[in-house]
Design an enzyme around this catalytic site. Structure first.
Site, PDB file in Angstrom:
ATOM      1  N   GLU A  94       0.840  -1.193   0.000  1.00  0.00           N
ATOM      2  CA  GLU A  94       0.000   0.000   0.000  1.00  0.00           C
ATOM      3  C   GLU A  94       0.877   1.245   0.000  1.00  0.00           C
ATOM      4  O   GLU A  94       1.938   1.269   0.618  1.00  0.00           O
ATOM      5  CB  GLU A  94      -0.870   0.037   1.265  1.00  0.00           C
ATOM      6  CG  GLU A  94      -1.831  -1.113   1.359  1.00  0.00           C
ATOM      7  CD  GLU A  94      -2.798  -0.996   2.541  1.00  0.00           C
ATOM      8  OE1 GLU A  94      -3.814  -1.673   2.519  1.00  0.00           O
ATOM      9  OE2 GLU A  94      -2.528  -0.216   3.479  1.00  0.00           O
ATOM     10  N   CYS A 107       3.599   8.790   0.215  1.00  0.00           N
ATOM     11  CA  CYS A 107       4.132   8.035   1.335  1.00  0.00           C
ATOM     12  C   CYS A 107       4.328   6.605   0.830  1.00  0.00           C
ATOM     13  O   CYS A 107       3.374   5.899   0.521  1.00  0.00           O
ATOM     14  CB  CYS A 107       3.117   8.084   2.485  1.00  0.00           C
ATOM     15  SG  CYS A 107       3.633   7.119   3.893  1.00  0.00           S
ATOM     16  N   CYS A 114       7.261  -5.904   7.425  1.00  0.00           N
ATOM     17  CA  CYS A 114       8.300  -5.248   8.209  1.00  0.00           C
ATOM     18  C   CYS A 114       8.721  -6.193   9.312  1.00  0.00           C
ATOM     19  O   CYS A 114       7.894  -6.939   9.840  1.00  0.00           O
ATOM     20  CB  CYS A 114       7.731  -3.959   8.815  1.00  0.00           C
ATOM     21  SG  CYS A 114       8.970  -2.990   9.707  1.00  0.00           S
ATOM     22  N   CYS A 118       7.207  -3.295  15.890  1.00  0.00           N
ATOM     23  CA  CYS A 118       6.628  -2.293  16.807  1.00  0.00           C
ATOM     24  C   CYS A 118       5.200  -2.715  17.167  1.00  0.00           C
ATOM     25  O   CYS A 118       4.403  -3.034  16.284  1.00  0.00           O
ATOM     26  CB  CYS A 118       6.617  -0.908  16.166  1.00  0.00           C
ATOM     27  SG  CYS A 118       8.255  -0.348  15.678  1.00  0.00           S
ATOM     28  N   CYS A 121       1.919  -1.001  15.490  1.00  0.00           N
ATOM     29  CA  CYS A 121       1.886  -0.756  14.045  1.00  0.00           C
ATOM     30  C   CYS A 121       1.343  -1.953  13.260  1.00  0.00           C
ATOM     31  O   CYS A 121       1.770  -3.090  13.479  1.00  0.00           O
ATOM     32  CB  CYS A 121       3.301  -0.425  13.574  1.00  0.00           C
ATOM     33  SG  CYS A 121       3.401  -0.086  11.810  1.00  0.00           S
ATOM     34  N   GLY A 161       7.337  -0.884   5.936  1.00  0.00           N
ATOM     35  CA  GLY A 161       8.747  -1.290   5.920  1.00  0.00           C
ATOM     36  C   GLY A 161       9.656  -0.334   6.653  1.00  0.00           C
ATOM     37  O   GLY A 161       9.273   0.776   7.010  1.00  0.00           O
ATOM     38  N   GLU A 162      10.881  -0.808   6.884  1.00  0.00           N
ATOM     39  CA  GLU A 162      11.899   0.010   7.522  1.00  0.00           C
ATOM     40  C   GLU A 162      12.942   0.332   6.436  1.00  0.00           C
ATOM     41  O   GLU A 162      13.695  -0.538   6.010  1.00  0.00           O
ATOM     42  CB  GLU A 162      12.517  -0.781   8.688  1.00  0.00           C
ATOM     43  CG  GLU A 162      13.824  -0.252   9.230  1.00  0.00           C
ATOM     44  CD  GLU A 162      13.811   1.232   9.606  1.00  0.00           C
ATOM     45  OE1 GLU A 162      12.876   1.701  10.270  1.00  0.00           O
ATOM     46  OE2 GLU A 162      14.771   1.933   9.201  1.00  0.00           O
ATOM     47  N   SER A 216      11.490   7.589  14.449  1.00  0.00           N
ATOM     48  CA  SER A 216      10.324   7.134  15.201  1.00  0.00           C
ATOM     49  C   SER A 216      10.793   6.797  16.613  1.00  0.00           C
ATOM     50  O   SER A 216      11.281   5.706  16.869  1.00  0.00           O
ATOM     51  CB  SER A 216       9.718   5.901  14.522  1.00  0.00           C
ATOM     52  OG  SER A 216       9.296   6.257  13.232  1.00  0.00           O
ATOM     53  N   HIS A 218       9.083   7.683  19.936  1.00  0.00           N
ATOM     54  CA  HIS A 218       7.915   7.162  20.654  1.00  0.00           C
ATOM     55  C   HIS A 218       8.089   6.905  22.146  1.00  0.00           C
ATOM     56  O   HIS A 218       7.174   6.365  22.791  1.00  0.00           O
ATOM     57  CB  HIS A 218       7.389   5.872  20.009  1.00  0.00           C
ATOM     58  CG  HIS A 218       7.074   5.999  18.552  1.00  0.00           C
ATOM     59  ND1 HIS A 218       6.439   7.080  18.022  1.00  0.00           N
ATOM     60  CD2 HIS A 218       7.329   5.170  17.509  1.00  0.00           C
ATOM     61  CE1 HIS A 218       6.307   6.918  16.706  1.00  0.00           C
ATOM     62  NE2 HIS A 218       6.844   5.780  16.376  1.00  0.00           N
ATOM     63  N   ASN A 292      -2.972   5.891  16.150  1.00  0.00           N
ATOM     64  CA  ASN A 292      -4.104   5.422  15.357  1.00  0.00           C
ATOM     65  C   ASN A 292      -4.425   4.009  15.794  1.00  0.00           C
ATOM     66  O   ASN A 292      -3.521   3.195  15.995  1.00  0.00           O
ATOM     67  CB  ASN A 292      -3.746   5.429  13.866  1.00  0.00           C
ATOM     68  CG  ASN A 292      -3.523   6.845  13.373  1.00  0.00           C
ATOM     69  OD1 ASN A 292      -4.358   7.717  13.577  1.00  0.00           O
ATOM     70  ND2 ASN A 292      -2.378   7.082  12.762  1.00  0.00           N
ATOM     71  N   CYS A 335      -0.772   6.798   9.645  1.00  0.00           N
ATOM     72  CA  CYS A 335       0.459   6.144  10.094  1.00  0.00           C
ATOM     73  C   CYS A 335       0.174   4.826  10.795  1.00  0.00           C
ATOM     74  O   CYS A 335      -0.673   4.764  11.682  1.00  0.00           O
ATOM     75  CB  CYS A 335       1.193   7.011  11.094  1.00  0.00           C
ATOM     76  SG  CYS A 335       1.653   8.568  10.431  1.00  0.00           S
TER      77      CYS A 335
HETATM   78  N1  SAH Z   1       9.960   1.881   9.789  1.00  0.00           N
HETATM   79  C1  SAH Z   1      10.054   3.297   9.603  1.00  0.00           C
HETATM   80  C2  SAH Z   1       9.103   3.796   8.549  1.00  0.00           C
HETATM   81  C3  SAH Z   1       7.638   3.642   8.899  1.00  0.00           C
HETATM   82  S1  SAH Z   1       7.026   5.220   9.097  1.00  0.00           S
HETATM   83  C4  SAH Z   1       9.889   4.006  10.922  1.00  0.00           C
HETATM   84  O1  SAH Z   1       9.657   3.333  11.916  1.00  0.00           O
HETATM   85  O2  SAH Z   1      10.049   5.211  10.987  1.00  0.00           O
HETATM   86  C5  SAH Z   1       5.520   5.015   9.836  1.00  0.00           C
HETATM   87  C6  SAH Z   1       5.381   5.936  11.027  1.00  0.00           C
HETATM   88  O3  SAH Z   1       4.109   5.707  11.648  1.00  0.00           O
HETATM   89  C7  SAH Z   1       6.416   5.647  12.072  1.00  0.00           C
HETATM   90  O4  SAH Z   1       6.770   6.819  12.756  1.00  0.00           O
HETATM   91  C8  SAH Z   1       5.641   4.716  12.978  1.00  0.00           C
HETATM   92  O5  SAH Z   1       6.232   4.593  14.230  1.00  0.00           O
HETATM   93  C9  SAH Z   1       4.302   5.401  13.000  1.00  0.00           C
HETATM   94  N2  SAH Z   1       3.216   4.523  13.433  1.00  0.00           N
HETATM   95  C10 SAH Z   1       3.149   3.187  13.356  1.00  0.00           C
HETATM   96  N3  SAH Z   1       1.991   2.741  13.862  1.00  0.00           N
HETATM   97  C11 SAH Z   1       1.314   3.821  14.258  1.00  0.00           C
HETATM   98  C12 SAH Z   1       0.034   4.002  14.850  1.00  0.00           C
HETATM   99  N4  SAH Z   1      -0.757   2.959  15.125  1.00  0.00           N
HETATM  100  N5  SAH Z   1      -0.362   5.268  15.101  1.00  0.00           N
HETATM  101  C13 SAH Z   1       0.431   6.324  14.798  1.00  0.00           C
HETATM  102  N6  SAH Z   1       1.628   6.214  14.243  1.00  0.00           N
HETATM  103  C14 SAH Z   1       2.085   4.981  13.985  1.00  0.00           C
END
Ligand code: SAH
Length: 350
Positions: A94, A107, A114, A118, A121, A161-162, A216, A218, A292, A335
């Protein structure tokens, strides 16, 4: 299809030129093909300035992109588009198109699935299948640009993905999109987001691209971070911040820290203070994202008051901070909501 068939988007111009001159064709033919594909032409038959015999030879050697749009959801709220894209091997990814006043931003996904794991996610839920090639990343941009019939001006590697787990292909992709004979997108309009793979962050700093780097984070400390992000067991926050300092020194670019606010997990006043203390003095920006909801995670969004308080505390440390506007929330395009397979709710086309 024979495995010798190559995705033209996987080739640099010089590689395409070599392939084509090997067929006994002049260099300008390679230039013509290059122009067609970056204009979005996805069939050799449509390359009307090439002789038919040459087009047939091309068809035997190459395919164009290998990404097709199988479904598209358009947000009624803000025009965000979520694309379900099928790759040549039938795998699904996607990608999301966001319209801003400053331009059109894609995006992009960098992997199928991935492996970072996390806990909040959706992209992590099924593990990883494989990396995307540079050509498959290019093809996502070209396919979306064609569908939108407007130029893509910004690229963010924040889809599935990362990116730093697929480092070489990502670098090839970024260089290609920056090239004047493709999309000519400035590095300043590209953002790479990582969960904090320190060795690759340091390598990326050495490339000295002025690309925006987003971390990221968090969590304000390793303990909280480890409870939601397995990667925290490998790379402590101190090491990530050290790499961030180096990145800002080398590139002059400010770092963005993504901070997903999860109710009661990382959204308390003490968390905000600890984060503010750690980040103070760094050339950075903090982006707060109320989490989210993703089915099965059990997490809920922080209350409004907590979000506001968190923002205020960070501001007190002199750090620029914003609360991310949620785009595409009605089509699960926000996200962490992207996943690598078609889910039932994605089937209707809006
Ligand atoms: N793997 C990379 C690229 C993914 S970016 C990274 O971790 O940065 C996607 C972004 O959305 C990241 O900042 C991730 O931590 C965030 N994300 C993932 N799940 C989410 C959620 N449920 N709500 C809000 N942000 C989220």
């Amino acid at each position: 299809m024979a495995s010798s068939v190559i995705n033209v988007f996987d080739l640099e111009f010089n590689e395409l030129k070599d392939e084509i001159t090997r067929l006994g064709e002049p260099v300008y033919r390679a230039k013509q093909v290059w122009q067609w594909i970056y204009q979005g032409t996805d069939s050799f038959d449509d390359m009307t300035n090439l002789p038919k015999s040459f087009r047939d030879k091309l068809k035997g050697l190459f395919y164009i992109g290998g990404v097709s749009i199988v479904n598209k959801l358009v947000s009624r709220k803000d025009g965000t588009r979520k694309y379900l894209l099928a790759l040549k091997d039938g795998k699904i990814i996607e990608s999301v198109l966001m319209k801003y006043h400053y331009g059109n931003s894609v995006c992009l996904s960098t992997q199928i699935g991935c492996r970072m794991g996390c806990s909040f996610c959706a992209s992590s839920k099924l593990g990883i299948d494989r990396n995307l090639s540079a050509g498959e990343m290019v093809a996502q941009i070209i396919a979306i640009q064609k569908d939108l019939a407007e130029k893509i001006s910004h690229i963010v590697l924040m889809g599935i993905g990362e990116p730093f787990d697929n480092y070489d292909n990502v670098i090839r992709f970024l260089r290609r999109m920056n090239s004047p004979d493709t999309l000519n997108i400035s590095y300043r309009r590209m953002t790479v987001s990582t969960c904090g793979l320190v060795p690759e962050m340091l390598k990326f700093a050495e490339e000295e691209f002025p690309v925006n780097l987003s971390i990221s984070l968090h969590a304000p400390n390793d303990e909280v971070r480890k409870s939601i992000m397995p990667i925290a067991k490998k790379y402590p926050i101190d090491k990530i911040l050290e790499a961030c300092h180096i990145y800002t020194q080398k590139t002059g670019r400010r770092i963005t820290f993504e901070y997903t606010l999860i109710k009661d997990i990382n959204d308390k006043n003490e968390h905000a203070q600890e984060l503010g203390e750690r980040l103070a003095g760094l050339l950075c920006h903090v982006n707060l994202i109320p989490v989210n909801t993703v089915e099965g995670t059990g997490y809920s969004k922080s209350e409004r008051e907590r979000v506001e308080n968190f923002k205020k505390v960070i501001e007190e440390y002199g750090l620029p901070v914003t609360v991310r506007r949620e785009l595409g929330s009605d089509i699960a395009a926000s996200c962490g909501q992207l996943r690598k397979r078609l889910v039932e709710s994605d089937r209707m086309v809006d």
